[in-house]
Structures are given as C-alpha cells and as structure tokens.
Scaffold this motif. Structure first.
Motif, mmCIF file in Angstrom:
data_model
loop_
_atom_site.group_PDB
_atom_site.id
_atom_site.type_symbol
_atom_site.label_atom_id
_atom_site.label_comp_id
_atom_site.label_asym_id
_atom_site.label_seq_id
_atom_site.Cartn_x
_atom_site.Cartn_y
_atom_site.Cartn_z
ATOM 1 N N THR A 109 3.212 9.045 -4.707
ATOM 2 C CA THR A 109 3.801 10.352 -4.459
ATOM 3 C C THR A 109 5.268 10.337 -4.855
ATOM 4 O O THR A 109 5.872 9.275 -4.984
ATOM 5 N N TYR A 135 4.829 15.709 -5.375
ATOM 6 C CA TYR A 135 3.735 15.383 -6.279
ATOM 7 C C TYR A 135 2.926 14.253 -5.643
ATOM 8 O O TYR A 135 3.498 13.340 -5.047
ATOM 9 N N TYR A 136 1.617 14.328 -5.791
ATOM 10 C CA TYR A 136 0.740 13.338 -5.164
ATOM 11 C C TYR A 136 -0.335 12.864 -6.138
ATOM 12 O O TYR A 136 -0.827 13.638 -6.967
ATOM 13 N N ASP A 183 -4.131 11.998 -6.834
ATOM 14 C CA ASP A 183 -5.336 12.640 -6.307
ATOM 15 C C ASP A 183 -5.934 11.836 -5.155
ATOM 16 O O ASP A 183 -6.509 12.413 -4.221
ATOM 17 N N LYS A 231 -3.939 12.841 -1.943
ATOM 18 C CA LYS A 231 -3.662 14.250 -1.672
ATOM 19 C C LYS A 231 -4.416 14.718 -0.432
ATOM 20 O O LYS A 231 -5.607 14.452 -0.278
#
Length: 124
Positions: free
Chosen positions: A49, A60-61, A63, A66
């Motif tokens: 992240t 932002y991560y 997948d 998330k």
C-alpha cells in the motif's frame, strides 16, 4: 536523508489484527509519499500500500490486501500507520516502510528510503 523505523509486528492468529507504525526522521515533510512493502521467505518483495504526501492523501492498495488493510498518516508526528485486519497466513512476511519525494508509487525501486523491516507472522 530520511530515516525510517518500523514497529508493531508480531505473531497473530488468522483473522486477527495488527497495526504497524513507521516513524520518519531527518528530511521529513509533507512532500514525502510513504509506502509499505513486504517480503515473504523465498519470494520477491511486493507492494502492499502507499499514501500521498498529505494527511488523508490518495491511497493505493494491492488487490490482495484491499478491504483488509488501511494506510494512514499523521504528518504532525511524521508517522505512517498500517492497520491490518482479517489477517491470513499468506500475509506472513517482513514488512518494510519506504519513503520517496513526490507521488506514491507501487514499484519499490522508486523509493529512496527504507526501514529495517518488522516481522509479521500469521498462524493458521
């Protein structure tokens, strides 16, 4: 120069939570983007992240994390946090904090400064 020190790793059962912290010193400021990466044994380092330079900045991560992990920062304390919930055994890794001047990035080579890492172990 920016020095980064992580803390908060440990051993937790699957489904549990941990909160990692990364405190920066040196040339810190609101123009520094922060990221978390991890490396499991026998695997390459991977992006987890990242967060933009402002508190509450763009996040932002990967997948794979998330919806379970949350990054945040407190610029007044020069600290970035990684809240990890619903942990899985596959989250086991050494977690590294990283910093770069500019916008967040998903690629580790774009980061200029790294912490020493903190071990996170999730048991099944």
């Amino acid at each position: 120069q920016v020095q980064l020190v992580e803390s908060g790793g440990g051993l937790v059962q699957a489904g549990g939570s941990l909160r990692l912290s990364c405190t920066a010193s040196g040339r810190t400021g609101s123009s520094v983007a922060m990221g978390w990466f991890r490396q499991a044994p026998g695997k390459e380092r991977e992006f987890v992240t990242a967060i933009g330079s402002w508190s509450g900045g763009d996040t932002y991560y990967a997948d794979s994390v998330k919806g379970r992990f949350t990054i945040s920062r407190d610029n007044a304390k020069n600290t970035v946090f990684l809240q990890m919930n619903s942990l899985k055994p596959e989250d086991t890794a050494v977690y590294y904090c990283a910093a770069r001047i500019g916008v967040p990035a998903r690629t580790g080579v774009l980061y200029d400064y790294w912490g020493q890492g903190t071990q996170v172990t999730v048991s099944s």
